[in-house]
Design a protein around this motif. Structure first.
Motif, PDB file in Angstrom:
ATOM      1  N   ARG A 138      -6.584  -4.682   3.262  1.00  0.00           N
ATOM      2  CA  ARG A 138      -8.124  -4.465   4.260  1.00  0.00           C
ATOM      3  C   ARG A 138      -8.420  -4.076   5.328  1.00  0.00           C
ATOM      4  O   ARG A 138      -8.626  -2.755   5.530  1.00  0.00           O
ATOM      5  CB  ARG A 138      -8.449  -6.340   4.079  1.00  0.00           C
ATOM      6  CG  ARG A 138      -8.766  -6.492   2.441  1.00  0.00           C
ATOM      7  CD  ARG A 138      -9.860  -7.422   3.202  1.00  0.00           C
ATOM      8  NE  ARG A 138     -10.128  -8.679   1.759  1.00  0.00           N
ATOM      9  CZ  ARG A 138      -9.227  -8.956   0.321  1.00  0.00           C
ATOM     10  NH1 ARG A 138      -8.135  -8.989   0.571  1.00  0.00           N
ATOM     11  NH2 ARG A 138     -10.513  -9.326   0.010  1.00  0.00           N
ATOM     12  N   TYR A 139      -7.251  -4.148   6.103  1.00  0.00           N
ATOM     13  CA  TYR A 139      -6.984  -3.647   7.493  1.00  0.00           C
ATOM     14  C   TYR A 139      -6.716  -1.879   7.297  1.00  0.00           C
ATOM     15  O   TYR A 139      -7.065  -1.405   8.142  1.00  0.00           O
ATOM     16  CB  TYR A 139      -5.545  -4.190   8.383  1.00  0.00           C
ATOM     17  CG  TYR A 139      -5.323  -3.339   9.588  1.00  0.00           C
ATOM     18  CD1 TYR A 139      -7.281  -3.323  10.768  1.00  0.00           C
ATOM     19  CD2 TYR A 139      -5.001  -2.606   9.822  1.00  0.00           C
ATOM     20  CE1 TYR A 139      -6.376  -2.764  11.993  1.00  0.00           C
ATOM     21  CE2 TYR A 139      -4.565  -1.960  11.294  1.00  0.00           C
ATOM     22  CZ  TYR A 139      -5.778  -1.895  12.128  1.00  0.00           C
ATOM     23  OH  TYR A 139      -5.478  -1.292  13.639  1.00  0.00           O
ATOM     24  N   LEU A 140      -5.772  -1.967   6.327  1.00  0.00           N
ATOM     25  CA  LEU A 140      -5.726  -0.892   6.182  1.00  0.00           C
ATOM     26  C   LEU A 140      -6.966   0.657   6.368  1.00  0.00           C
ATOM     27  O   LEU A 140      -6.750   1.578   5.657  1.00  0.00           O
ATOM     28  CB  LEU A 140      -4.339   0.056   5.331  1.00  0.00           C
ATOM     29  CG  LEU A 140      -2.868  -0.385   6.129  1.00  0.00           C
ATOM     30  CD1 LEU A 140      -1.716  -0.741   4.848  1.00  0.00           C
ATOM     31  CD2 LEU A 140      -2.372   0.291   7.507  1.00  0.00           C
ATOM     32  N   ASN A 141      -7.343  -0.207   4.651  1.00  0.00           N
ATOM     33  CA  ASN A 141      -8.850   0.211   4.801  1.00  0.00           C
ATOM     34  C   ASN A 141     -10.273   0.137   5.339  1.00  0.00           C
ATOM     35  O   ASN A 141     -10.709   0.593   4.928  1.00  0.00           O
ATOM     36  CB  ASN A 141      -8.486  -0.006   3.259  1.00  0.00           C
ATOM     37  CG  ASN A 141      -7.778   1.197   1.654  1.00  0.00           C
ATOM     38  OD1 ASN A 141      -7.838   2.537   2.317  1.00  0.00           O
ATOM     39  ND2 ASN A 141      -7.012   0.370   2.012  1.00  0.00           N
ATOM     40  N   SER A 142     -10.162  -0.409   6.227  1.00  0.00           N
ATOM     41  CA  SER A 142     -10.955  -0.495   7.783  1.00  0.00           C
ATOM     42  C   SER A 142     -11.634   0.145   8.039  1.00  0.00           C
ATOM     43  O   SER A 142     -11.309   1.137   8.732  1.00  0.00           O
ATOM     44  CB  SER A 142     -10.550  -1.616   8.931  1.00  0.00           C
ATOM     45  OG  SER A 142     -10.013  -1.100   9.534  1.00  0.00           O
ATOM     46  N   PRO A 143     -12.631   0.239   8.758  1.00  0.00           N
ATOM     47  CA  PRO A 143     -13.153   1.113   9.105  1.00  0.00           C
ATOM     48  C   PRO A 143     -13.230   1.628  10.024  1.00  0.00           C
ATOM     49  O   PRO A 143     -12.803   2.744  11.076  1.00  0.00           O
ATOM     50  CB  PRO A 143     -14.883   0.862   9.977  1.00  0.00           C
ATOM     51  CG  PRO A 143     -14.824  -0.366   8.464  1.00  0.00           C
ATOM     52  CD  PRO A 143     -14.110  -1.170   8.228  1.00  0.00           C
TER      53      PRO A 143
ATOM     54  N   LEU B  59      -8.951   2.428  10.382  1.00  0.00           N
ATOM     55  CA  LEU B  59      -8.935   2.881  10.930  1.00  0.00           C
ATOM     56  C   LEU B  59      -9.593   4.621   9.768  1.00  0.00           C
ATOM     57  O   LEU B  59      -8.290   5.254   8.910  1.00  0.00           O
ATOM     58  CB  LEU B  59      -7.638   2.625   9.938  1.00  0.00           C
ATOM     59  CG  LEU B  59      -6.613   1.724  10.633  1.00  0.00           C
ATOM     60  CD1 LEU B  59      -5.437   1.032  10.378  1.00  0.00           C
ATOM     61  CD2 LEU B  59      -6.283   2.158  12.048  1.00  0.00           C
ATOM     62  N   LEU B  60     -10.232   4.345   9.668  1.00  0.00           N
ATOM     63  CA  LEU B  60     -11.418   5.669   8.663  1.00  0.00           C
ATOM     64  C   LEU B  60     -10.887   6.289   9.308  1.00  0.00           C
ATOM     65  O   LEU B  60     -10.904   7.877   8.652  1.00  0.00           O
ATOM     66  CB  LEU B  60     -12.915   5.473   8.591  1.00  0.00           C
ATOM     67  CG  LEU B  60     -13.642   5.979   7.461  1.00  0.00           C
ATOM     68  CD1 LEU B  60     -13.190   5.222   6.418  1.00  0.00           C
ATOM     69  CD2 LEU B  60     -15.001   5.407   7.818  1.00  0.00           C
ATOM     70  N   SER B  61     -11.250   7.493  10.493  1.00  0.00           N
ATOM     71  CA  SER B  61     -10.702   8.473  11.215  1.00  0.00           C
ATOM     72  C   SER B  61      -9.448   8.686  11.000  1.00  0.00           C
ATOM     73  O   SER B  61      -8.589  10.615  11.195  1.00  0.00           O
ATOM     74  CB  SER B  61     -10.580   7.996  12.689  1.00  0.00           C
ATOM     75  OG  SER B  61      -9.822   7.445  13.243  1.00  0.00           O
ATOM     76  N   ASN B  62      -8.456   7.854  10.857  1.00  0.00           N
ATOM     77  CA  ASN B  62      -6.986   8.835  10.263  1.00  0.00           C
ATOM     78  C   ASN B  62      -7.031   8.145   8.629  1.00  0.00           C
ATOM     79  O   ASN B  62      -5.769   7.029   8.411  1.00  0.00           O
ATOM     80  CB  ASN B  62      -5.805   8.271  10.907  1.00  0.00           C
ATOM     81  CG  ASN B  62      -4.377   8.338  10.844  1.00  0.00           C
ATOM     82  OD1 ASN B  62      -4.188   9.613  10.047  1.00  0.00           O
ATOM     83  ND2 ASN B  62      -4.005   8.182  11.957  1.00  0.00           N
TER      84      ASN B  62
ATOM     85  N   THR C 286      -4.700   6.035   2.477  1.00  0.00           N
ATOM     86  CA  THR C 286      -4.241   7.000   0.936  1.00  0.00           C
ATOM     87  C   THR C 286      -2.630   7.654   0.777  1.00  0.00           C
ATOM     88  O   THR C 286      -2.708   7.889  -0.136  1.00  0.00           O
ATOM     89  CB  THR C 286      -5.132   8.384   1.386  1.00  0.00           C
ATOM     90  OG1 THR C 286      -4.846   9.452   2.353  1.00  0.00           O
ATOM     91  CG2 THR C 286      -6.894   8.171   1.216  1.00  0.00           C
ATOM     92  N   ASP C 287      -2.354   7.219   1.894  1.00  0.00           N
ATOM     93  CA  ASP C 287      -1.220   7.351   1.779  1.00  0.00           C
ATOM     94  C   ASP C 287       0.588   6.536   2.078  1.00  0.00           C
ATOM     95  O   ASP C 287       1.165   6.466   2.263  1.00  0.00           O
ATOM     96  CB  ASP C 287      -0.452   8.145   2.786  1.00  0.00           C
ATOM     97  CG  ASP C 287      -0.610  10.063   2.148  1.00  0.00           C
ATOM     98  OD1 ASP C 287      -0.079   9.692   1.442  1.00  0.00           O
ATOM     99  OD2 ASP C 287       0.075  10.994   2.748  1.00  0.00           O
ATOM    100  N   ILE C 288      -0.528   4.899   1.709  1.00  0.00           N
ATOM    101  CA  ILE C 288       0.498   4.113   1.834  1.00  0.00           C
ATOM    102  C   ILE C 288       0.333   2.593   0.882  1.00  0.00           C
ATOM    103  O   ILE C 288      -1.135   2.486   0.457  1.00  0.00           O
ATOM    104  CB  ILE C 288       0.233   3.010   3.300  1.00  0.00           C
ATOM    105  CG1 ILE C 288       0.738   4.404   4.216  1.00  0.00           C
ATOM    106  CG2 ILE C 288       1.124   1.743   3.170  1.00  0.00           C
ATOM    107  CD1 ILE C 288       0.018   3.067   5.624  1.00  0.00           C
TER     108      ILE C 288
END
Length: 118
Positions: A28-33, A35-38, A43-45
């Motif tokens: 959820r954190y890695l797909n959160s807003p 981190l949206l700018s990166n 997409t890679d983890i």
């Protein structure tokens, strides 16, 4: 991780974590807003639950047999230290050495495994 569960690797960066709660939090954190700018984070983890601390070594053994393990370029292991951080680091290094480095011929010295403890 149940023994009959197939490990599927989709991305070149892996985060292995202890438990389903940690896995769901990281996804959820890695797909959160935040981190949206990166987009590399979403997409890679791959985030995978290795079970409990005592199961890490057997999980790594299964992981290295996964059909797409050869695409892995980085591996992050997140687990708690229980009461002794030094012992936790030694356990992780030993599991990596026995199941990945030694068996793949990547290293002959356990000391070559790089780690960061936070």
């Amino acid at each position: 991780m149940p023994r009959n569960e197939n490990v599927k690797i989709h991305h070149k960066h892996l985060i292995l974590c202890e438990g389903k709660d940690a896995e769901q939090f990281l996804i959820r954190y890695l797909n959160s807003p935040v981190l949206l700018s990166n987009p590399i984070f979403s997409t890679d983890i791959d985030v995978l639950d290795f079970g409990g601390n005592s199961e890490l070594s057997s999980y790594l053994e299964l992981l290295r047999l996964a059909p797409d393990f050869n695409i892995v370029r980085s591996l992050c292991i997140i687990r708690d230290a229980e009461s002794d951080a030094d012992t936790a680091v030694k356990e992780i290094k030993r599991a990596l050495f026995l199941n990945l480095y030694l068996l793949k011929g990547l290293s002959h010295k356990e000391e070559t495994i790089q780690y960061i403890v936070v």
